[in-house]
Scaffold this active site. Structure first.
Site, PDB file in Angstrom:
ATOM      1  N   PHE A  63      -3.848 -14.708  10.515  1.00 15.54           N
ATOM      2  CA  PHE A  63      -4.678 -14.853  11.575  1.00 15.54           C
ATOM      3  C   PHE A  63      -3.836 -15.239  12.851  1.00 15.54           C
ATOM      4  CE2 PHE A  63      -6.711 -18.366  10.650  1.00 15.54           C
ATOM      5  CZ  PHE A  63      -6.932 -19.068  12.028  1.00 15.54           C
ATOM      6  N   LYS A  64      -3.636 -16.809  12.442  1.00 17.23           N
ATOM      7  CA  LYS A  64      -2.935 -17.733  13.889  1.00 17.23           C
ATOM      8  C   LYS A  64      -2.375 -16.296  15.004  1.00 17.23           C
ATOM      9  CE  LYS A  64      -4.904 -20.710  11.619  1.00 17.23           C
ATOM     10  NZ  LYS A  64      -4.460 -22.023  11.409  1.00 17.23           N
ATOM     11  N   ASP A  65      -1.645 -15.843  14.736  1.00 17.20           N
ATOM     12  CA  ASP A  65      -0.555 -14.871  14.815  1.00 17.20           C
ATOM     13  C   ASP A  65      -0.832 -14.328  16.275  1.00 17.20           C
ATOM     14  OD1 ASP A  65       1.943 -15.543  13.094  1.00 17.20           O
ATOM     15  OD2 ASP A  65       1.340 -13.566  12.730  1.00 17.20           O
ATOM     16  N   MET A  93      -0.736 -17.086  18.288  1.00 16.06           N
ATOM     17  CA  MET A  93       0.512 -17.613  19.259  1.00 16.06           C
ATOM     18  C   MET A  93       1.210 -16.424  20.049  1.00 16.06           C
ATOM     19  SD  MET A  93       1.054 -20.459  18.289  1.00 16.06           S
ATOM     20  CE  MET A  93      -0.456 -21.732  16.714  1.00 16.06           C
ATOM     21  N   THR A  98      -0.282 -22.507  11.027  1.00 14.38           N
ATOM     22  CA  THR A  98       0.142 -22.799  12.788  1.00 14.38           C
ATOM     23  C   THR A  98       1.528 -22.505  12.735  1.00 14.38           C
ATOM     24  OG1 THR A  98      -2.710 -23.495  12.879  1.00 14.38           O
ATOM     25  CG2 THR A  98      -0.871 -23.680  14.187  1.00 14.38           C
TER      26      THR A  98
END
Length: 473
Positions: free
Chosen positions: A116-118, A121, A149
């Site tokens: 989900f960090k994408d 980011m 991350t």
């Protein structure tokens, strides 16, 4: 739109300045002076926009509420590059799936690194590139990761000539897949540092380096961890996207696996903006510092030897960086009291207790928070149950969220935020359902690639020396 620090009453700064600064010089975190408000009429218009034009169109409408110092045409192009459907396994970017028992699953892990960090980011990388080019500057990103991350940041910033990344991770504390994603990158602009400690140690080193104004200025340090406001701003979008797909206008709740409090802090802000969120269900694993706070009012940071290594390792955190943002709101946005708690008491006593304060008794309920925790056995049971009942394989962090959602007693639809594709945690998936999770084609050769990583002691001076040797400026 201006941004203020959680620890001082200094005049607000524009978005582009705090984007590159990351952490405030006073050690505080940036937040908007006030949260923009969204009406029911606007939500109706956005529902149509999402259905007809897609996620990027919705993201632009929300991001523009927080960014007024970038030309709108440029900002739209930035957002469209970040959320170009071809980057994601599903062109819908954030599709939702209905599970049994009144639960929904928001799929946030369709991006380049399957986490989900994408979602944040990809936008952060585009914003950095735009702003650095506009200023004719370069930057050294220093970050810490407990698992996802790091790879999300590195893939978002890879190949951007004005950016060099120094990513700290706890040695031996990530899964083999997570390590391979990061350490297989062979590029001088990406420097992986494995620290002999836990994630909180890595995070402390990052904060120490950012708190040294001379070093930070000399090497143009920036941040991609969720201490950077732009990360939370991007995450706010998927709360709206998921709600618009699930609800016809009535409130819905969100269950959020929480380690560093960034993901659920974005939900808190979405709720404050007017998104009809009934409850924010905070889910932790055995490292239950955050769950304990919402249950008791006491916040107690654990030592490294108390921070357990679990089967949901990205949440093996006992000092949640973004928690300060919520406490700032909880305390009526009083920077003096926030600085006392986080800048003085927490470093010295490693704890504070708000149980007897008026704010805790009244405001936690107003902000809609409930909390719970899971064990390894709980996670295995949920992975098995969701697969048996819904034929969906979830990762152990998402299983934290599913378990706590089921146990919460919260009525109405609950949207569980997926955190990663299960391939990142194959051993746990095999233990739960006896099946190796499917491997997306983009990762077929990943585990066989050579590794590029520097081992370092748990010491800020040692990391400082690596940055001084390899910094791009």
């Amino acid at each position: 739109m201006r941004y203020v620090s959680t620890r001082s009453a200094a005049p607000g700064k524009p978005f582009s300045d705090i984007l590159l600064e990351g952490l405030s010089a006073d050690g505080g975190l940036y937040l908007p002076e006030s949260y923009p408000q969204v009406s029911a009429e606007t939500l109706g218009r956005w529902r149509t926009l999402l259905a007809e034009q897609g996620y990027a169109a919705l993201a632009f409408e929300i991001v523009r509420l927080f960014v007024d110092d970038i030309d709108e045409a440029d900002l739209r192009a930035i957002v469209e590059r970040a959320y170009e459907p071809g980057k994601f396994i599903d062109p819908g970017v954030v599709p939702v799936t209905e599970l049994s028992g009144g639960l929904w699953l928001a799929h946030l892990s369709n991006g380049p690194t399957a986490a989900f960090k994408d979602m944040a980011m990809q936008l952060l990388g585009e914003l950095f590139e735009y702003e650095l080019e506009r200023r004719g500057q370069s930057i050294n990103i220093v970050g810490a990761t407990s698992g996802d991350t790091g790879s999300s940041a590195e893939y978002a910033l890879l190949g951007k000539p004005a950016v060099r990344v120094f990513m700290l991770s706890p040695k031996g504390r990530m899964t083999p897949f997570q390590q391979a994603q990061m350490f297989s990158i062979d590029d001088p602009g990406i420097v992986n540092i494995a620290v002999d400690g836990v994630f909180d140690d890595c995070q402390d080193i990052v904060k120490q380096l950012n708190s040294d104004p001379e070093f930070k200025s000399a090497h143009r340090l920036g941040a991609v961890n969720s201490i950077n406001w732009a990360r939370l701003m991007a995450q706010i979008v998927y709360y709206f996207a998921a709600w618009l797909q699930v609800s016809d206008g009535e409130p819905a709740s969100f269950a959020v696996p929480s380690g560093n409090f960034g993901n659920i802090a974005a939900g808190h802000i979405a709720r404050e903006m007017g998104l009809p969120i009934h409850r924010l269900i905070l889910a932790t694993n055995e490292n239950n510092v955050l769950e304990e706070f919402f249950r008791t009012g006491a916040y107690r940071v654990r030592d490294a030897n108390e921070t357990l290594a679990t089967s949901s390792p990205s949440m093996d955190i006992s000092k949640a960086s973004n928690f300060e943002r919520f406490v700032f709101d909880l305390l009526g946005r009083d920077p003096g009291r926030t600085a006392e708690l986080f800048g003085e008491r927490l470093p010295q006593d490693r704890a504070f207790d708000l149980a007897d304060s008026d704010e805790f008794r009244g405001q936690v309920e107003r902000f809609g928070f409930v909390s719970g925790a899971s064990t390894h056995a709980d996670r295995l049971a949920e992975i098995s149950r969701v697969y048996d009942e819904d034929r969906v394989v979830i990762d152990p962090h998402t299983a934290d969220g599913v378990h706590v959602a089921r146990e919460s007693g919260v009525e109405g639809p609950i949207i569980v935020l997926e955190t990663a594709l299960p391939v990142k945690f194959s051993d746990t998936i095999v233990e739960a359902i006896g099946m190796v999770p499917p491997l997306p084609a983009r990762f077929e050769d990943l585990m066989d690639l050579p590794r590029h990583v520097i081992d370092a002691p748990n010491d800020a001076a040692a990391v400082r020396a690596i940055i001084e040797e390899r910094a791009g400026v």
